[in-house]
Design a protein around this motif. Structure first.
Motif, short mmCIF file in Angstrom:
data_model
loop_
_atom_site.label_atom_id
_atom_site.label_comp_id
_atom_site.label_asym_id
_atom_site.label_seq_id
_atom_site.Cartn_x
_atom_site.Cartn_y
_atom_site.Cartn_z
N TYR A 79 -3.48 -48.38 -8.42
CA TYR A 79 -4.32 -48.82 -9.52
C TYR A 79 -5.34 -47.75 -9.91
O TYR A 79 -5.71 -47.63 -11.06
N TYR A 97 -1.50 -59.20 -8.98
CA TYR A 97 -2.68 -58.88 -8.18
C TYR A 97 -3.49 -60.15 -7.89
O TYR A 97 -3.37 -61.15 -8.58
N GLY A 136 -3.07 -51.99 -3.01
CA GLY A 136 -2.68 -51.57 -4.34
C GLY A 136 -1.86 -50.30 -4.42
O GLY A 136 -1.56 -49.82 -5.51
N LYS A 174 -7.26 -52.76 -6.08
CA LYS A 174 -6.80 -54.10 -6.46
C LYS A 174 -5.76 -54.52 -5.45
O LYS A 174 -4.80 -53.81 -5.23
#
Length: 171
Positions: free
Chosen positions: A28, A80, A10, A61
């Motif tokens: 994230y 995602y 992420g 994520k």
């Protein structure tokens, strides 16, 4: 010249090759969980505030796909594994001049909500097709995945008009 580096966990990094340094770091975990912009309808890309727009537990994520949504590299669509799609405003004017200003604020992210289901398919492919007519900055975002698990159709085309992109960049 800038290079985009996206890690599966992420993390998104914008690297200036000429100056050999990091220009921007986003992830994230940078998101604040209150008053985020959410788009519930694909026909209406205006900003709405919602307190529960993102998961309340801030966890890593996994990024499953991404693409640029603007020709100048200022907006990035990120898909995602959990079916979320976020549009990140990566305008670097402030970040290049002030390394301390690298944190996201409420106007840097818009979440596209394709399904209200809590269990969604991973976003496998994101592809941006820009409108070429009259130098329009708008276009279509082709999304494969992100819909409710068990749904028949998983390909969605989201039209994003130039006015929405300009509004997003100016916030």
């Amino acid at each position: 010249m800038m290079v985009l580096i996206a890690y599966e966990i992420g993390l998104i990094i914008l690297w200036d090759v000429m100056e050999d340094r990091v220009v921007l770091v986003r992830g994230y975990k940078d998101l604040q969980l209150k008053d985020k912009s959410v788009v519930d309808s694909l026909n209406d890309l205006s900003h709405e505030h919602a307190t529960d727009s993102l998961d309340h537990d801030v966890e890593e994520k996994e990024i499953s796909s991404l693409c640029w949504v603007s020709p100048d590299g200022s907006i990035l669509a990120v898909g995602y594994v959990d079916g979320d799609i976020l549009l990140w405003n990566l305008s670097t004017e402030v970040s290049v001049k002030d390394p301390q200003a690298q944190k996201s604020d409420n106007n840097d992210i818009v979440k596209l909500q394709l399904s209200s289901s809590s269990r969604r398919l991973p976003v496998i492919v994101l592809h941006w097709f820009a409108n070429r007519a009259h130098n329009d900055r708008g276009g279509q975002l082709f999304i494969y995945g992100g819909d409710e698990i068990g749904s028949e159709e998983v390909l969605t085309v989201c039209f994003i008009p130039e006015s929405a992109i300009i509004k997003f960049l100016s916030l």
